[in-house]
Design a protein around this motif. Structure first.
Motif, PDB file in Angstrom:
ATOM      1  N   ALA A  99       0.749  -1.154  -0.135  1.00 37.68           N
ATOM      2  CA  ALA A  99      -0.003   0.137   0.264  1.00 37.68           C
ATOM      3  C   ALA A  99       0.834   1.289  -0.224  1.00 37.68           C
ATOM      4  N   HIS A 113      -4.753   1.103   0.382  1.00 31.43           N
ATOM      5  CA  HIS A 113      -5.022   0.072   1.303  1.00 31.43           C
ATOM      6  C   HIS A 113      -6.119  -0.872   0.754  1.00 31.43           C
ATOM      7  N   SER A 116      -4.103  -2.943  -1.977  1.00 32.00           N
ATOM      8  CA  SER A 116      -3.260  -4.153  -1.343  1.00 32.00           C
ATOM      9  C   SER A 116      -4.233  -5.194  -0.989  1.00 32.00           C
TER      10      SER A 116
END
Length: 189
Positions: A99, A113, A116
């Motif tokens: 991230a 985020h 990821s």
């Protein structure tokens, strides 16, 4: 020492006693702030306010005393087995680094985020480690992934990137240890 699994990283064990010690700092600082608020008005009163200082001070003393006992127990029984620790490393531990890689490419962290997380899901779906996803796989999730993404899969770099005071980089740890040693020397004088 008691430990439980992490809610963020299930393969990780949390040293609960150390976390609880850390949380006690908030309690002690809160009591100290309350005590200072009591003291602020003393110059203009009859000092009856000081009836309220005992509970806070005794609680702080008891808390710090208990924390020092637990800390002594943790430190006296702590055994670090580097080879076992290194064997426990897995690429999924670097999902946050993935991230951050995207953040450095200009993506907001909230979005990075999520991306990821999609990469982790893809790796799990393919039943392969996260670092075995190809650049093509990752590019299908976000066009910001490039061939330089391979730099993410370095555990040492992951630790060393946090070089701010209190960070995990070796230079930060060395500075913290040196600071504490100097402080202890001053206390012994």
């Amino acid at each position: 020492m008691c430990s439980t699994g992490s809610s963020l990283m299930p393969q990780k064990k949390n040293a609960d006693s150390l976390e609880l010690i850390r949380s006690k700092a908030g309690r002690v600082f809160g009591r100290c702030a309350g005590f200072m608020m009591t003291l602020k008005g003393l110059p203009s009163t009859y000092n009856k306010d000081l009836q309220e200082d005992k509970e806070a001070m005794f609680d702080c003393y008891d808390t710090v005393h208990a924390v020092l006992q637990v800390t002594t127990g943790v430190m006296s029984t702590l055994k670090i087995n580097q080879s076992v620790m290194e064997a426990a490393l897995s690429p999924d531990m670097l999902a946050t680094d993935l991230a951050y890689y995207l953040v450095r490419k200009g993506m907001p962290f909230r979005e990075a985020h999520g991306v990821s997380g999609k990469a982790v899901f893809m790796a799990e779906s393919k039943n392969i480690p996260l670092n075995q996803l190809s650049v093509e796989d990752l590019s299908s999730i976000s066009p910001l992934f490039g061939s330089d993404v391979s730099s993410v899969w370095d555990y040492t770099s992951s630790v060393e990137q946090y070089s701010t005071p209190g960070g995990t980089a070796k230079s930060s740890i060395t500075a913290q240890v040196e600071h504490l040693r100097n402080w202890l020397k001053k206390q012994a004088q």
